[in-house]
Design a protein around this motif. Structure first.
Motif, short mmCIF file in Angstrom:
data_model
loop_
_atom_site.label_atom_id
_atom_site.label_comp_id
_atom_site.label_asym_id
_atom_site.label_seq_id
_atom_site.Cartn_x
_atom_site.Cartn_y
_atom_site.Cartn_z
N ARG A 152 -2.45 -16.01 20.53
CA ARG A 152 -1.47 -17.08 20.71
C ARG A 152 -0.09 -16.50 21.02
O ARG A 152 0.69 -17.10 21.77
N ALA A 153 0.20 -15.34 20.48
CA ALA A 153 1.46 -14.68 20.84
C ALA A 153 1.47 -14.34 22.33
O ALA A 153 2.52 -14.36 22.98
N ILE B 168 2.58 -20.67 16.31
CA ILE B 168 1.29 -20.06 15.99
C ILE B 168 0.79 -20.58 14.64
O ILE B 168 -0.38 -20.93 14.49
N ALA B 169 1.70 -20.64 13.67
CA ALA B 169 1.34 -21.12 12.34
C ALA B 169 0.81 -22.55 12.40
O ALA B 169 -0.18 -22.89 11.75
N LEU C 24 0.76 -10.32 12.64
CA LEU C 24 1.34 -9.69 13.84
C LEU C 24 1.76 -8.26 13.54
O LEU C 24 1.53 -7.34 14.34
N GLY C 25 2.39 -8.09 12.38
CA GLY C 25 2.83 -6.74 12.01
C GLY C 25 1.66 -5.78 11.88
O GLY C 25 1.73 -4.63 12.32
N HIS D 77 5.16 -8.03 22.40
CA HIS D 77 4.81 -7.97 23.82
C HIS D 77 4.06 -6.67 24.14
O HIS D 77 3.09 -6.67 24.90
N ALA D 78 4.52 -5.57 23.54
CA ALA D 78 3.83 -4.30 23.74
C ALA D 78 2.44 -4.35 23.11
O ALA D 78 1.48 -3.80 23.67
#
Length: 283
Positions: free
Chosen positions: A232-233, A242-243, A257-258, A270-271
């Motif tokens: 989703r990111a 996203i939540a 994500l982390g 993004h990376a």
């Protein structure tokens, strides 16, 4: 002797019938899904005889047929003398000795997909005490059928592998992939989820992005939720968006994500998305 493995559809019906009996305390429960306008009873709990075997109910006929036509529960406290229904199925119902009968339709998108019954020998004072939990069971079955319908629709639309896609088609593919993962998370059927995961793998390989070189995210494995969040990111959604889509807390999204960024050795989301795509983890 080799026994036939029940289909996921049969297992869903069996669970529903058992749940109806448990929640309503009806001594007899049975039901069936509709095929070609006929609901063939495929699961029975608590019967004293084999009289219900082979019962197949047409829409509009009998108590269950009326419930399926009207899309609402129907009941009678004295089945044998009931005047508001046809008596096409007396041989089965009265053969079991059922006097009190409740029929609840399974309704999906305004259409009956099956019917669940609760019954008792003699007269019972049913009222809302038994009707409400029976309706709840039917609603839960309907929700599962809606998910399965959507899964089947997306499986049918899943494109065949291609060497590369135009940018606009890639974006549509990524949106479909993210939505498919959201649906998959709600599926409790292991066989159906395995089929979804296979489609997800096919979709992830459709973008035409080169496979990873040694050392470039090689061997990285993301958890299901890390992949869900990263997918989703990749669509440009914020943590809050996203939540909302995944039914998570914003802080939980940030943590996933982390974790994904750490595994992919990426300093930004993004990376991380770019590395995941090169690794074939995302389309």
């Amino acid at each position: 002797m080799k026994t036939e493995t029940p289909s996921p559809r049969d297992e869903l019906l069996d669970r529903a019938v058992r749940e109806l009996a448990r929640r309503t305390r009806f001594p007899i429960a049975f039901g069936g899904f509709i095929d070609h306008d006929i609901a063939a009873v495929g699961s029975i709990v608590g019967a004293h005889t084999n009289a219900l075997d082979g019962l197949a109910v047409r829409i509009e006929r009998g108590l269950g047929g009326r419930a399926m036509r009207e899309l609402r529960p129907r009941m009678t406290g004295d089945y044998g003398t009931a005047t508001q229904i046809t008596h096409d199925y007396d041989r089965w119902i009265l053969g079991e000795g059922i006097g009190t009968l409740l029929a609840v339709p399974i309704v999906v998108e305004g259409r009956a997909r099956g019917v669940l019954y609760g019954g008792a020998w003699g007269r019972w004072n049913i009222g809302g005490v038994a009707t409400a939990p029976a309706v709840k069971v039917a609603e839960e079955v309907a929700a599962e059928l809606r998910i399965r319908d959507e899964v089947q629709r997306r499986l049918a639309l899943a494109p065949a592998p291609a060497p590369a896609l135009p940018p606009a088609h890639q974006e549509e593919l990524r949106e479909s992939y993210a939505e498919l993962r959201r649906i998959s998370a709600a599926v409790g059927d292991p066989e159906l989820r395995a089929r979804l995961e296979e489609v997800e793998r096919r979709l992830a390989g459709l973008s035409g992005v080169a496979r990873p070189a040694d050392g470039d995210a090689a061997g990285v494995t993301l958890s299901r939720r890390e992949t869900d969040v990263l997918a989703r990111a990749a669509l440009g959604e914020t943590n809050a968006e996203i939540a909302e889509h995944l039914g998570l807390k914003e802080g939980t999204v940030k943590a996933y994500l982390g974790s994904a960024m750490s595994k992919l050795d990426a300093s930004t989301r993004h990376a991380a998305v770019a590395r995941a795509r090169r690794a074939g983890l995302l389309p």
